[in-house]
Motif scaffolding. Structure first.
Motif, PDB file in Angstrom:
ATOM      1  N   GLU A 204      49.650  31.849  29.607  1.00 46.70           N
ATOM      2  CA  GLU A 204      50.625  31.947  28.471  1.00 46.70           C
ATOM      3  C   GLU A 204      50.490  31.062  27.554  1.00 46.70           C
ATOM      4  N   LEU A 205      50.290  29.787  27.940  1.00 47.60           N
ATOM      5  CA  LEU A 205      50.118  28.582  26.970  1.00 47.60           C
ATOM      6  C   LEU A 205      48.901  28.829  26.143  1.00 47.60           C
ATOM      7  N   TRP A 206      48.068  29.440  26.576  1.00 55.97           N
ATOM      8  CA  TRP A 206      46.750  29.787  25.830  1.00 55.97           C
ATOM      9  C   TRP A 206      47.050  30.913  24.932  1.00 55.97           C
ATOM     10  N   ASP A 207      48.106  31.895  25.233  1.00 58.27           N
ATOM     11  CA  ASP A 207      48.380  32.771  24.293  1.00 58.27           C
ATOM     12  C   ASP A 207      49.158  32.100  23.286  1.00 58.27           C
ATOM     13  N   GLU A 208      50.040  31.259  23.558  1.00 59.73           N
ATOM     14  CA  GLU A 208      50.879  30.613  22.543  1.00 59.73           C
ATOM     15  C   GLU A 208      50.289  29.940  21.688  1.00 59.73           C
ATOM     16  N   LEU A 209      49.031  29.337  22.098  1.00 58.15           N
ATOM     17  CA  LEU A 209      48.051  28.382  21.073  1.00 58.15           C
ATOM     18  C   LEU A 209      47.092  29.275  20.587  1.00 58.15           C
ATOM     19  N   ASN A 210      47.020  30.463  20.539  1.00 54.91           N
ATOM     20  CA  ASN A 210      46.020  31.393  19.964  1.00 54.91           C
ATOM     21  C   ASN A 210      44.656  31.145  20.407  1.00 54.91           C
ATOM     22  N   ILE A 211      44.577  30.737  21.772  1.00 52.91           N
ATOM     23  CA  ILE A 211      43.160  30.678  22.263  1.00 52.91           C
ATOM     24  C   ILE A 211      42.198  31.764  22.511  1.00 52.91           C
ATOM     25  N   SER A 212      41.114  31.775  21.782  1.00 53.83           N
ATOM     26  CA  SER A 212      40.449  33.074  21.847  1.00 53.83           C
ATOM     27  C   SER A 212      39.230  33.134  22.855  1.00 53.83           C
ATOM     28  N   ASN A 213      39.702  32.552  24.143  1.00 56.77           N
ATOM     29  CA  ASN A 213      38.854  32.713  25.307  1.00 56.77           C
ATOM     30  C   ASN A 213      37.950  33.955  25.424  1.00 56.77           C
ATOM     31  N   ASP A 214      36.955  34.191  25.850  1.00 58.16           N
ATOM     32  CA  ASP A 214      36.336  35.570  26.212  1.00 58.16           C
ATOM     33  C   ASP A 214      36.562  35.855  27.816  1.00 58.16           C
ATOM     34  N   ASP A 215      36.811  34.749  28.445  1.00 59.94           N
ATOM     35  CA  ASP A 215      36.752  35.049  29.971  1.00 59.94           C
ATOM     36  C   ASP A 215      37.921  34.012  30.583  1.00 59.94           C
ATOM     37  N   PHE A 216      38.495  34.463  31.664  1.00 60.00           N
ATOM     38  CA  PHE A 216      39.308  33.186  32.302  1.00 60.00           C
ATOM     39  C   PHE A 216      38.735  33.582  33.878  1.00 60.00           C
ATOM     40  N   ILE A 217      38.357  32.405  34.322  1.00 56.76           N
ATOM     41  CA  ILE A 217      37.818  32.635  35.750  1.00 56.76           C
ATOM     42  C   ILE A 217      38.747  31.635  36.724  1.00 56.76           C
ATOM     43  N   ARG A 218      39.189  32.395  37.752  1.00 55.70           N
ATOM     44  CA  ARG A 218      39.859  31.556  38.730  1.00 55.70           C
ATOM     45  C   ARG A 218      38.861  31.364  39.953  1.00 55.70           C
ATOM     46  N   THR A 219      39.038  30.171  40.669  1.00 53.57           N
ATOM     47  CA  THR A 219      37.987  30.036  41.798  1.00 53.57           C
ATOM     48  C   THR A 219      38.308  30.753  42.949  1.00 53.57           C
ATOM     49  N   SER A 220      39.663  31.323  42.864  1.00 52.88           N
ATOM     50  CA  SER A 220      39.898  32.313  43.945  1.00 52.88           C
ATOM     51  C   SER A 220      39.360  33.651  43.980  1.00 52.88           C
ATOM     52  N   ASP A 221      38.864  33.897  42.415  1.00 52.48           N
ATOM     53  CA  ASP A 221      38.179  35.056  42.322  1.00 52.48           C
ATOM     54  C   ASP A 221      37.096  35.477  43.179  1.00 52.48           C
ATOM     55  N   ILE A 222      37.055  37.031  43.748  1.00 53.14           N
ATOM     56  CA  ILE A 222      35.801  37.334  44.516  1.00 53.14           C
ATOM     57  C   ILE A 222      34.610  37.039  44.017  1.00 53.14           C
ATOM     58  N   ARG A 223      34.327  37.242  42.848  1.00 51.89           N
ATOM     59  CA  ARG A 223      33.178  37.189  41.946  1.00 51.89           C
ATOM     60  C   ARG A 223      32.507  35.728  42.095  1.00 51.89           C
ATOM     61  N   HIS A 224      33.594  34.455  42.154  1.00 51.23           N
ATOM     62  CA  HIS A 224      33.196  33.478  42.080  1.00 51.23           C
ATOM     63  C   HIS A 224      32.944  33.070  43.512  1.00 51.23           C
ATOM     64  N   GLU A 225      33.580  33.207  44.529  1.00 46.07           N
ATOM     65  CA  GLU A 225      33.580  32.811  45.760  1.00 46.07           C
ATOM     66  C   GLU A 225      32.143  33.376  46.348  1.00 46.07           C
ATOM     67  N   ALA A 226      31.921  34.620  46.175  1.00 45.51           N
ATOM     68  CA  ALA A 226      30.771  34.980  46.609  1.00 45.51           C
ATOM     69  C   ALA A 226      29.343  34.481  46.184  1.00 45.51           C
ATOM     70  N   ARG A 227      29.763  34.006  44.727  1.00 46.32           N
ATOM     71  CA  ARG A 227      28.431  33.523  44.310  1.00 46.32           C
ATOM     72  C   ARG A 227      28.251  31.946  44.746  1.00 46.32           C
ATOM     73  N   VAL A 228      29.528  31.258  44.849  1.00 47.31           N
ATOM     74  CA  VAL A 228      29.178  29.811  45.498  1.00 47.31           C
ATOM     75  C   VAL A 228      28.742  29.856  46.719  1.00 47.31           C
TER      76      VAL A 228
END
Ligand code: MSP
Length: 523
Positions: free
Chosen positions: A80-104
């Motif tokens: 929400e804060l990134w929305d409020e500050l108009n942040i234009s990130n292309d991706d948001f990763i969480r280290t609990s994402d499966i895509r991340h855990e499997a690659r680590v």
């Protein structure tokens, strides 16, 4: 081929709510992302959250919820804060994402295969707030307290997997020495080098899973252990890009943006980024990031920020400041006030002063008076100049600041010298204000024989303010769009920023629009 640009922020711990420190790095990354997009590059901007580790486990336990519940709750506040500050990130990763855990896990498997890790015993001090091992000498120098938050260090004694970091130390020293822009700013680079030269031990890269209540990524070779949170976290910069490939849908992106052009971080986490991370990448034969830039820390009204002092610039305070001054003004202020890399102090008075002098006066007033005169003397249509290039008095006032801006802006952005970049933009705005004062178009308007001269002056003003706005666009996208609309420019010009900002592109006849001040003065 379009050049790519990959920028990252740290991934933020979810033990606590976001504050100005997090916002600062993320705004800086956003400005870089917007600048490079505006220059026509293929940009990838990554941010996210760091959700494992003892710190999160303990914070969740204190709240009587599970680490996952805590992470799921806090991550919303960051998004929400990134929305409020108009942040234009292309991706948001969480280290609990499966895509991340499997690659680590795959990365660890590769380290095992290369015999880069071994089982040993960790005996020593740990800073749980920083999730950092502390040597005996540093611990005793700091009376066995964290150098960052003053809390007691914790004694650890447990079996652990170790990464052969020591053996990579000479290689990373050599890399830092031969690539002066790899670690910035230079003062921090020297600190890292001198610490490295004192010698580096192998790095404990696992924790006993039981001590973390099972919250973490299991070591694939030994599931009783979880991956050390920093090895887990640093990997996000490549796992988010689908590296390494593991046979899921993210593989298709693999490596498109790697290596990162810049990892933006705070000074307290430089060692991890300048030493652990590149050594791990070297071990795996993965190219190193181009640059790790460590910014300084904010204090607030002259004191260290703390909740007990009530001077904490929390998400709520940021929202309040954005309501009062606009979110663009907040974005502008944090990057303008302090030279990136140095520590700085946030003060409401400094914000108000800078807003009034730089945004309301220098930029806003220049726009208002230009639009007003074109409206009054030329019926709202930008007049045709006698010539579109800068000569005579126009050149005398405007040529130098314009050239400096054009010559130095790209370098300032490349070196994260945000405040200097803005300073060069303001120089052009001030020079244009001085030019108006000196040429006195309001007097010429009374003399019909001076009409062409008047047209030339107002054209030059409109061009200068248009260029000022264009250069400010990455910092203040909404205010700039609004400002350009007052100059009759609403369509997106597809040309790169630096080309749009050339003098003489504004079409005579363009209709300007008078409106409320872009940056109303604040008392
Ligand atoms: N999770 C790690 C980063 C992992 S990156 C692979 C972490 N998270 S954090 O949430 O504690 O901190 C994130 C950032 O906030 C750090 O870069 C830190 O320097 C920054 N700041 C924390 N307090 C700050 C200020 N008072 N001022 C400026 N930045 C500050 O560390």
């Amino acid at each position: 081929m379009t050049k790519k640009f990959y920028v990252t922020t740290p991934i933020y711990y979810v033990n606590d709510a976001p504050h100005i420190g997090h916002a600062y790095t993320t705004i800086a990354a956003d400005v870089l992302a917007r600048y490079h997009r505006a220059e026509g590059r293929d940009v990838h901007f990554l941010t996210g959250t760091d959700e494992h580790g003892i710190k999160i486990v303990k914070a969740a336990a204190e709240k009587g919820i599970s680490p996952r519940e805590l992470a799921d709750k806090v991550v919303v506040g960051f998004r929400e804060l990134w929305d409020e500050l108009n942040i234009s990130n292309d991706d948001f990763i969480r280290t609990s994402d499966i895509r991340h855990e499997a690659r680590v896990q795959e990365l660890i498997r590769r380290l095992v295969k290369r015999d880069e890790i071994y089982l040993g015993k960790y005996e020593g001090w740990y800073d749980e707030g920083q999730e950092e091992f502390v040597t005996e000498s540093v611990a005793s120098d700091n009376e066995y307290k964290s150098a960052i938050n003053g809390k007691d260090l914790v004694r650890y004694s447990e079996p652990s997997w170790f990464f052969r970091l020591g053996k990579w130390a000479p290689k990373i020293i050599e890399h830092i020495e031969s690539n002066p822009s790899f670690v910035q700013p230079v003062s921090r680079r020297n600190e890292v080098l001198s610490k490295l030269r004192q010698g580096v031990d192998d790095l404990s890269i696992s924790r006993q899973s039981a001590k973390l209540g099972g919250w973490g990524i299991p070591m694939p070779n030994d599931p009783d252990h979880s991956v050390y949170v920093w090895i887990d976290a640093l990997s996000n910069y490549i796992t988010a890009l689908g590296m390494p490939e593991i046979g899921d849908e993210f593989d298709s992106k693999a490596g498109k943006y790697w290596p990162a052009d810049v990892h933006l971080i705070g000074k307290d986490i430089l060692w991890f980024h300048a030493v652990y991370w590149p050594c791990m990448l070297m071990t795996l034969d993965i190219p190193l990031p181009e640059c790790v830039f460590a910014h300084g820390w904010w204090t607030c009204e002259g004191q260290k920020m703390s909740k007990s002092l009530g001077n904490f610039i929390s998400r709520e305070v940021i929202a309040e400041l954005c309501r009062e001054y606009s979110r663009d003004a907040f974005r502008y202020f944090v990057l303008r006030e302090v030279s990136f890399g140095a520590d700085g102090d946030f003060s409401r008075e400094a914000f108000r002063r800078r807003y009034n002098t730089e945004l309301a006066n220098d930029v806003g007033n220049l726009l208002s008076r230009t639009v007003k005169m074109i409206d009054r003397y030329f019926d709202g249509a930008v007049p045709a100049p006698q010539q579109t290039d800068l000569t005579g008095v126009e050149a005398q006032f405007l040529a130098e600041p314009l050239k400096r801006l054009q010559d130095e802006s790209a370098g300032a952005i490349a070196g994260c010298r945000f405040s200097k970049y803005v300073g060069a933009v303001l120089e052009l705005a001030s020079a244009t204000n001085r030019y108006i004062d000196a040429t006195e178009p309001f007097k010429l308007a009374k003399d019909s024989s001076q009409r062409e001269r008047l047209g030339t002056i107002l054209y030059a003003c409109a061009e200068a303010v248009r260029i000022v706005l264009i250069y400010l666009e990455p910092f203040m996208p909404e205010k700039v769009a609004d400002g350009l609309a007052r100059l009759g420019l609403t369509g997106g010009d597809p040309e790169p920023l630096s080309r749009r900002a050339c003098f003489g592109r504004l079409e005579p006849g363009t209709r300007v629009v008078q409106s409320e001040p872009l940056f109303p003065r604040k008392q």
